[in-house]
Design an enzyme around this catalytic site. Structure first.
Site, PDB file in Angstrom:
ATOM      1  N   GLU A  13       1.061   3.971   1.844  1.00  0.00           N
ATOM      2  CA  GLU A  13       1.656   4.453   3.102  1.00  0.00           C
ATOM      3  C   GLU A  13       2.900   3.638   3.450  1.00  0.00           C
ATOM      4  OE1 GLU A  13      -1.399   3.561   2.403  1.00  0.00           O
ATOM      5  OE2 GLU A  13      -2.892   4.398   3.737  1.00  0.00           O
ATOM      6  N   LEU A  21     -22.488  -4.533 -27.541  1.00  0.00           N
ATOM      7  CA  LEU A  21     -22.521  -3.237 -26.848  1.00  0.00           C
ATOM      8  C   LEU A  21     -23.969  -2.837 -26.524  1.00  0.00           C
ATOM      9  CD1 LEU A  21     -20.388  -1.293 -25.972  1.00  0.00           C
ATOM     10  CD2 LEU A  21     -20.624  -0.090 -28.118  1.00  0.00           C
ATOM     11  N   SER A  44     -26.425  -4.845 -25.967  1.00  0.00           N
ATOM     12  CA  SER A  44     -26.922  -5.655 -24.842  1.00  0.00           C
ATOM     13  C   SER A  44     -26.447  -5.061 -23.523  1.00  0.00           C
ATOM     14  CB  SER A  44     -26.412  -7.097 -24.922  1.00  0.00           C
ATOM     15  OG  SER A  44     -26.708  -7.627 -26.159  1.00  0.00           O
ATOM     16  N   ARG A  96      -0.705  -1.088 -27.620  1.00  0.00           N
ATOM     17  CA  ARG A  96       0.512  -0.927 -28.418  1.00  0.00           C
ATOM     18  C   ARG A  96       1.098   0.473 -28.290  1.00  0.00           C
ATOM     19  NH1 ARG A  96      -2.621  -4.392 -31.356  1.00  0.00           N
ATOM     20  NH2 ARG A  96      -3.369  -2.954 -32.939  1.00  0.00           N
ATOM     21  N   THR A 154     -16.318 -10.723 -33.352  1.00  0.00           N
ATOM     22  CA  THR A 154     -15.289  -9.708 -33.612  1.00  0.00           C
ATOM     23  C   THR A 154     -13.944 -10.383 -33.855  1.00  0.00           C
ATOM     24  OG1 THR A 154     -16.453  -8.074 -32.292  1.00  0.00           O
ATOM     25  CG2 THR A 154     -14.106  -7.710 -32.582  1.00  0.00           C
ATOM     26  N   GLY A 157     -18.491  -5.443 -31.444  1.00  0.00           N
ATOM     27  CA  GLY A 157     -19.415  -4.934 -32.446  1.00  0.00           C
ATOM     28  C   GLY A 157     -20.629  -4.335 -31.752  1.00  0.00           C
ATOM     29  N   HIS A 169       0.833  -1.196   0.000  1.00  0.00           N
ATOM     30  CA  HIS A 169       0.000   0.000   0.000  1.00  0.00           C
ATOM     31  C   HIS A 169       0.878   1.260   0.000  1.00  0.00           C
ATOM     32  CE1 HIS A 169      -3.802  -2.106   1.805  1.00  0.00           C
ATOM     33  NE2 HIS A 169      -3.401  -2.655   0.680  1.00  0.00           N
ATOM     34  N   ASP A 178     -12.126  -9.902 -37.445  1.00  0.00           N
ATOM     35  CA  ASP A 178     -10.981  -8.956 -37.502  1.00  0.00           C
ATOM     36  C   ASP A 178      -9.646  -9.559 -37.089  1.00  0.00           C
ATOM     37  OD1 ASP A 178     -13.112  -7.337 -37.897  1.00  0.00           O
ATOM     38  OD2 ASP A 178     -12.938  -6.246 -36.012  1.00  0.00           O
ATOM     39  N   LEU A 229      -5.936  -7.243 -29.482  1.00  0.00           N
ATOM     40  CA  LEU A 229      -6.546  -6.677 -28.261  1.00  0.00           C
ATOM     41  C   LEU A 229      -5.514  -6.277 -27.209  1.00  0.00           C
ATOM     42  CD1 LEU A 229      -9.708  -8.974 -27.758  1.00  0.00           C
ATOM     43  CD2 LEU A 229      -9.577  -6.759 -28.912  1.00  0.00           C
TER      44      LEU A 229
END
Ligand code: AOF
Ligand code: ZN
Length: 343
Positions: free
Chosen positions: A61, A305, A307, A213, A202, A301, A59, A206, A210
């Site tokens: 601190e 999205l 949904s 870069r 997807t 796609g 952590h 494509d 993922l």
């Protein structure tokens, strides 16, 4: 208010702002643990500082106070979040604060973790350490909004993104329609999120990597989650290459022969029940959170999205607009999203 008091409150704010800048540096990289920043001062000079380490520990601190050669007696501390008092994976930060004889601990806001929330002040008081709460609390509340959300709901904070053409069309599959600038923002989002979710459609159309870069940040690429009910993902996809970052696939197949195809591939299969022929997205998010991921980028796609939006499961949304038109083949209109986005 006297001039002197005014000046000292400005200084206090400045130290806390520095602590928040430190916390920002590791935001999104600390797992289920929030990124915290900590500044230590003595006679208004900064003597030490720290931030929550990558993956959440140690952590902030502890990082700031670990130097055994330094004397921190009677120092002031500025922490962006209430220091923990609980034994979790690490001992309470209050232990080291007490041991090093800090005089005053300022923290911006109280923690949302029940084990610590609102309890630190009295622990410190018992040890004759003063606690002051509330410096730059608005900024801190904004900064920790995703931590608060995921802590209370046990699901990741979800960011969605979508690219539309000048004529408000969206490709059904993820094809590039935006420019270099939006491309960079996309990779920044992949860096900022611990996990990324897409569908096998997807991947199969494509074949994306993922990953992130941006030079120097590649190692912070997100862990990949793919929704693939019938395990239709192409077995030679880039995301299944062993050199790729970890990939999980949500599926509902019991066929051993199909499952065996994923042996020696970069894939961890997660069997999930279905209802009305599809997965429950909330259950999927719960599973992702339970695996240690507190924020998620949905890069898919338009159907997946939609949904997410339909179920009010998107917290932040990025809409990229290109300055070129595209023809209408394999596209849907942005109009179909407008109502969902304002839900
Ligand atoms: C702090 N400083 O830098 C952070 C804190 O499992 P553990 O031991 O790592 O505890 C996790 C909890 O610690 C987390 O839920 C939150 O309450 C707190 N995070 N606290 O004092 C830090 N990251
Ligand atoms: Zn702690």
């Amino acid at each position: 208010m006297s001039l002197r008091k005014d000046k000292s409150s400005e200084k206090n704010k400045a130290f806390m702002k520095l602590a928040l800048e430190l916390a920002k540096q590791n935001k999104g990289l600390t797992g289920l643990n929030p990124s915290v920043g900590c500044v230590v001062t003595c006679k208004d000079e900064i003597t030490s500082f720290g931030k929550t380490d990558i993956n959440g520990r140690p952590h902030a601190e502890v990082v700031a106070l670990k130097n055994n050669k330094m004397n921190f007696k009677n120092s002031n501390m500025y922490v962006t979040l209430e220091p923990c008092i609980h034994y979790g994976k690490t001992p309470p930060c209050t232990n080291i604060i007490i041991k090093k004889k800090i005089k005053l601990v300022n923290y911006s806001i109280e923690d949302f973790d029940k084990r610590t929330a609102k309890k630190t002040k009295s622990v410190l008081k018992k040890n004759n350490i003063l606690a002051k709460i509330g410096l730059i609390k608005n900024e801190a509340n904004h900064f920790y909004k995703d931590y608060k959300f995921s802590k209370f709901n046990n699901i990741p904070y979800v960011t969605g993104k979508l690219a539309v053409s000048k004529n408000n069309k969206i490709y059904l599959f993820k094809k590039k329609i935006t420019n270099e600038h939006s491309h960079k923002v996309s990779h920044l989002l992949r860096y900022r999120n611990q996990a990324i979710l897409t569908s096998y459609k997807t991947i199969n159309s494509d074949n994306p990597n993922l990953n992130c870069r941006i030079q120097g940040l590649e190692k912070f690429s997100p862990v990949k989650f793919i929704i693939d009910k019938d395990l239709k993902i192409k077995i030679n996809s880039k995301v299944l290459k062993l050199s790729s970052n970890k990939t999980y696939i949500f599926h509902n197949k019991k066929d051993k022969n199909i499952i065996n195809k994923f042996k020696n591939k970069n894939a961890k299969l997660i069997f999930m029940n279905i209802k009305n022929n599809s997965f429950d997205l909330n259950t999927i998010l719960k599973k992702i959170y339970s695996l240690g991921y507190a924020n998620l980028l949905v890069e898919s796609g338009p159907n997946l999205l939609k949904s997410f939006l339909n179920n009010s499961l998107i917290n932040d949304f990025y809409l990229f607009k290109a300055d070129n038109k595209i023809n209408l083949k394999n596209t849907v209109s942005l109009n179909s999203f407008i109502d969902l986005l304002s839900k």
